[in-house]
Design an enzyme around this catalytic site. Structure first.
Site, short mmCIF file in Angstrom:
data_model
loop_
_atom_site.label_atom_id
_atom_site.label_comp_id
_atom_site.label_asym_id
_atom_site.label_seq_id
_atom_site.Cartn_x
_atom_site.Cartn_y
_atom_site.Cartn_z
N ASP A 20 63.48 68.84 28.07
CA ASP A 20 62.90 67.51 27.83
C ASP A 20 61.39 67.55 27.60
O ASP A 20 60.65 66.66 28.01
CB ASP A 20 63.20 66.56 29.00
CG ASP A 20 64.67 66.55 29.31
OD1 ASP A 20 65.45 66.53 28.35
OD2 ASP A 20 65.04 66.59 30.49
N GLY A 22 60.04 67.90 24.54
CA GLY A 22 59.70 67.49 23.18
C GLY A 22 59.91 68.61 22.16
O GLY A 22 59.28 68.62 21.11
N LYS A 23 60.81 69.56 22.51
CA LYS A 23 61.12 70.66 21.58
C LYS A 23 61.64 70.12 20.25
O LYS A 23 61.29 70.63 19.19
CB LYS A 23 62.26 71.54 22.14
CG LYS A 23 61.86 72.53 23.15
CD LYS A 23 63.04 73.43 23.53
CE LYS A 23 64.21 72.73 24.15
NZ LYS A 23 63.96 72.11 25.42
N LYS A 25 61.01 67.54 18.59
CA LYS A 25 59.97 67.09 17.68
C LYS A 25 59.22 68.29 17.06
O LYS A 25 58.88 68.27 15.88
CB LYS A 25 58.98 66.20 18.44
CG LYS A 25 57.92 65.65 17.54
CD LYS A 25 56.87 64.96 18.34
CE LYS A 25 55.55 65.31 17.75
NZ LYS A 25 54.72 64.18 17.47
N ASN A 52 74.91 69.07 27.04
CA ASN A 52 73.99 68.73 28.14
C ASN A 52 72.57 68.52 27.63
O ASN A 52 71.77 67.85 28.25
CB ASN A 52 74.01 69.81 29.24
CG ASN A 52 73.90 71.23 28.69
OD1 ASN A 52 73.81 71.45 27.48
ND2 ASN A 52 73.91 72.19 29.59
N GLY A 54 69.53 67.26 25.09
CA GLY A 54 69.29 66.10 24.22
C GLY A 54 67.96 66.30 23.55
O GLY A 54 66.93 66.38 24.21
N HIS A 55 67.96 66.45 22.23
CA HIS A 55 66.72 66.62 21.49
C HIS A 55 66.47 65.35 20.69
O HIS A 55 67.26 64.98 19.83
CB HIS A 55 66.80 67.84 20.56
CG HIS A 55 66.92 69.13 21.31
ND1 HIS A 55 67.18 70.33 20.72
CD2 HIS A 55 66.80 69.40 22.63
CE1 HIS A 55 67.22 71.27 21.65
NE2 HIS A 55 66.99 70.72 22.81
N GLN A 264 67.12 73.57 26.99
CA GLN A 264 66.68 73.49 28.40
C GLN A 264 65.33 74.20 28.57
O GLN A 264 64.50 74.11 27.67
CB GLN A 264 67.77 74.07 29.31
CG GLN A 264 68.96 73.16 29.45
CD GLN A 264 70.17 73.62 28.70
OE1 GLN A 264 70.29 74.77 28.40
NE2 GLN A 264 71.06 72.69 28.40
N THR A 337 70.33 62.41 27.35
CA THR A 337 71.77 62.67 27.41
C THR A 337 72.46 61.72 28.39
O THR A 337 73.53 61.20 28.11
CB THR A 337 72.02 64.14 27.83
OG1 THR A 337 71.42 64.97 26.84
CG2 THR A 337 73.48 64.47 27.95
N ARG A 340 69.47 58.95 32.79
CA ARG A 340 68.92 58.94 34.16
C ARG A 340 67.39 58.90 34.11
O ARG A 340 66.78 59.57 33.26
CB ARG A 340 69.30 60.24 34.90
CG ARG A 340 70.75 60.35 35.24
CD ARG A 340 71.05 61.66 35.98
NE ARG A 340 71.08 62.81 35.11
CZ ARG A 340 71.35 64.05 35.51
NH1 ARG A 340 71.59 64.30 36.78
NH2 ARG A 340 71.38 65.05 34.66
N LEU A 373 50.58 64.71 24.91
CA LEU A 373 49.26 64.57 25.52
C LEU A 373 48.80 63.10 25.49
O LEU A 373 48.08 62.64 26.38
CB LEU A 373 48.24 65.48 24.81
CG LEU A 373 46.86 65.58 25.44
CD1 LEU A 373 46.92 66.02 26.89
CD2 LEU A 373 45.95 66.54 24.66
N GLY A 457 52.06 61.66 19.83
CA GLY A 457 52.87 60.47 19.54
C GLY A 457 54.28 60.89 19.19
O GLY A 457 54.51 62.07 18.89
P1 IMP Z 1 74.45 71.13 33.42
O1 IMP Z 1 73.73 71.93 32.40
O2 IMP Z 1 75.01 69.83 32.89
O3 IMP Z 1 75.47 71.94 34.16
O4 IMP Z 1 73.37 70.68 34.53
C1 IMP Z 1 72.70 71.62 35.37
C2 IMP Z 1 71.25 71.22 35.55
O5 IMP Z 1 70.56 71.39 34.32
C3 IMP Z 1 71.03 69.74 35.92
O6 IMP Z 1 69.88 69.66 36.73
C4 IMP Z 1 70.77 69.07 34.58
O7 IMP Z 1 70.06 67.87 34.71
C5 IMP Z 1 69.95 70.16 33.93
N1 IMP Z 1 69.99 70.11 32.46
C6 IMP Z 1 70.94 70.60 31.65
N2 IMP Z 1 70.60 70.41 30.36
C7 IMP Z 1 69.40 69.83 30.36
C8 IMP Z 1 68.50 69.42 29.32
O8 IMP Z 1 68.73 69.58 28.12
N3 IMP Z 1 67.35 68.84 29.72
C9 IMP Z 1 67.03 68.68 31.03
N4 IMP Z 1 67.82 69.05 32.01
C10 IMP Z 1 69.01 69.64 31.70
MG MG Z 2 66.27 66.84 26.46
#
Ligand code: IMP
Ligand code: MG
Length: 466
Positions: A20, A22-23, A25, A52, A54-55, A264, A337, A340, A373, A457
């Site tokens: 998370d 900002g990759k 972008k 899991n 989200g870009h 990640q 994703t 939360r 930034l 931005g």
């Molecule tokens: P999982 O990858 O869904 O098994 O989650 C394991 C941990 O990695 C949890 O803390 C998730 O929130 C975190 N996680 C997995 N993928 C991402 C991502 O792309 N961004 C941020 N956290 C992630």
């Molecule tokens: Mg993400």
């Protein structure tokens, strides 16, 4: 940037913390670079991760979130590849594909034959384990962990190749056996479930407006529905399935360039991260190179200007107060994703040094893209460069400490910065206010690296590039 990229055939963008950053972008910016009217990069490659991740990218005032398809798929003339270490969820993929084809009808997407498929039992197990109070990790609930467990067990797995029409008989046998293997654990959870398990399954959204309950009948996996749905996916995947690595290697040999999209971040790496609060794959540079099957000529480490984490696990610089709430709102830090609210805090130089070292070869100077930034405008940020663990100062992130000790670590020492002035609309490093330059300089000192991109931005154009 042109000078940096000259003669580099494989360039990777990867994250130093918990994702998370900002990759998406940065990948989108690099992928939209031109070379005499044609895209500079010919290919974009997603070797690992799964739904899991989200870009998020913003193009022409529209926000797009990608989970499986490389975010550069919206740019015409670039071919996209999904590699064999990805945990592939077909429903999520087809939802994304339709969003891509709306904007770029000529998009070319290729998926490796060996990529493992997330099956409904993986998603069910991921979610049931998370609510069962047996060591909650705070996963995204997308089934990635259980899918990778199956992969590593080397039994009862499903790959893209198995879904193809020519392999349907094999696929049906595999599903029958895999269900037999998954059912005891599923039964354990459904029998001991505190509440209405059917309602729970209905509450788990799959993409395309479906819920997990679709694949269950009387609390049991619905074998026939699963077979029908996944063979249908196989038919649709057939024209896109291939030996991705062989294709990429051939094209690299013929002089083409590939941009590799990491997922990640270092601290979610299975081996090097804050285990067990990590994802089920390898997310450092070495892990990404392994997943990709190619080495990288250049790596861009994405560092967000402050820290965030979703899910459980250590976060010594967390701001669990109003300041943190303000920072979260300012950076719109809500999971792309899962939605939360992300935990937020100041940049952690102890962690940053460990991550950048892991991602850098001995003979290299680390290159950094400092993102978001602009979010720090109006804040007087801090950078923590020392933890206090059981009242002793520790400037280094080390596995000598237990995960509980790192969870209980406090900030030992911090650099404090003056209130950051606005950097919106600024397009060169020279134009940045001194307060922002001081912040940048400190990160370069900490990492012995060079900041080559600054994000100011959400839009593709909002970058300052060296
Ligand atoms: P999982 O990858 O869904 O098994 O989650 C394991 C941990 O990695 C949890 O803390 C998730 O929130 C975190 N996680 C997995 N993928 C991402 C991502 O792309 N961004 C941020 N956290 C992630
Ligand atoms: Mg993400």
């Amino acid at each position: 940037m042109r000078a940096l990229l000259a003669n580099k055939k494989s360039v990777a963008v990867l994250d130093t913390f918990f994702g998370d950053s900002g990759k998406g972008k940065i990948v989108d910016y690099l992928a939209s670079m031109n070379d005499s009217g044609k895209p500079f990069f010919h290919m974009v490659y997603r070797p690992n991760g799964g739904p899991n991740t989200g870009h998020t990218i913003n193009v022409e005032n529209k926000k797009y979130v990608f989970h499986l398809i490389p975010s550069a798929a919206l740019i015409s003339g670039i071919d996209c590849f999904i590699g064999r270490a990805v945990a592939f969820e077909p429903r999520c993929f087809f939802q994304e594909l339709s969003q891509v084809l709306d904007k770029n009808p000529d998009a070319k997407i290729c998926i490796d034959y060996n990529t493992h498929i997330i099956m409904p039992w993986h998603i069910a197990l991921d979610n049931l384990r998370e609510v069962s109070n047996t060591g909650k990790i705070g996963t995204t609930g997308k089934g990635v962990g259980p899918c990778m467990e199956t992969k590593n067990s080397r039994k009862g797995f499903v790959t893209v190749e198995m879904l193809l029409p020519k392999n349907s008989k094999l696929f049906i046998d595999v599903v029958d056996n895999a269900i037999k293997k998954a059912e005891p654990e599923l039964n354990f959870f459904t029998e001991n479930f505190n509440g209405n398990v059917n309602e729970f399954l209905r509450s788990i959204n799959l993409p395309l407006g479906m819920t997990l309950a679709y694949f269950f009948k009387d609390k049991k996996l619905d074998r026939d529905k699963i077979i029908e749905a996944y063979l249908e996916y196989g038919k649709k995947l057939e024209p896109m399935a291939s030996d991705v690595l062989a294709l990429i290697k051939n094209r690299l040999k013929s002089g083409e360039r590939v941009l590799v999209e990491g997922t990640q971040g270092v601290f979610l790496d299975l081996d090097h991260g804050t285990y067990p609060f990590v994802t089920a794959g390898l997310t450092t540079r070495a892990g990404l190179e392994h997943a990709a099957g190619i080495y990288f000529d250049l790596c861009i480490n994405v560092v967000k200007s402050y820290a965030t984490r979703v899910g459980n696990g250590p976060f010594p610089t967390e701001l669990a107060d109003d300041l943190g709430n303000n920072l979260r709102d300012s950076g719109n830090e809500f999971g792309s994703t899962t939605g939360r609210p992300r935990r937020v805090g100041w940049l952690d130089a102890v962690a940053l040094k460990y991550a950048v070292e892991l991602n850098t070869r001995n003979d290299e100077k680390p290159l950094i893209a400092l993102t978001k930034l602009d979010v720090l405008e109006g804040f007087s940020p801090m950078i923590c460069d020392e933890y206090k663990i059981t009242s002793n100062p520790h400037p280094k992130f080390s596995k000598e400490f237990s995960i509980t000790e790192i969870e209980n670590a406090k900030i030992g020492h911090c650099f404090k910065f003056e209130r950051i002035e606005s950097i919106k609309g600024i397009s060169s490093f020279n134009g940045l206010p001194q307060t922002a330059l001081n912040y940048i300089k400190k990160i370069e000192d900490i990492t012995s690296g060079e900041i080559v991109i600054v994000g100011n931005g959400p839009e593709r154009e909002s970058v300052i590039v060296k």
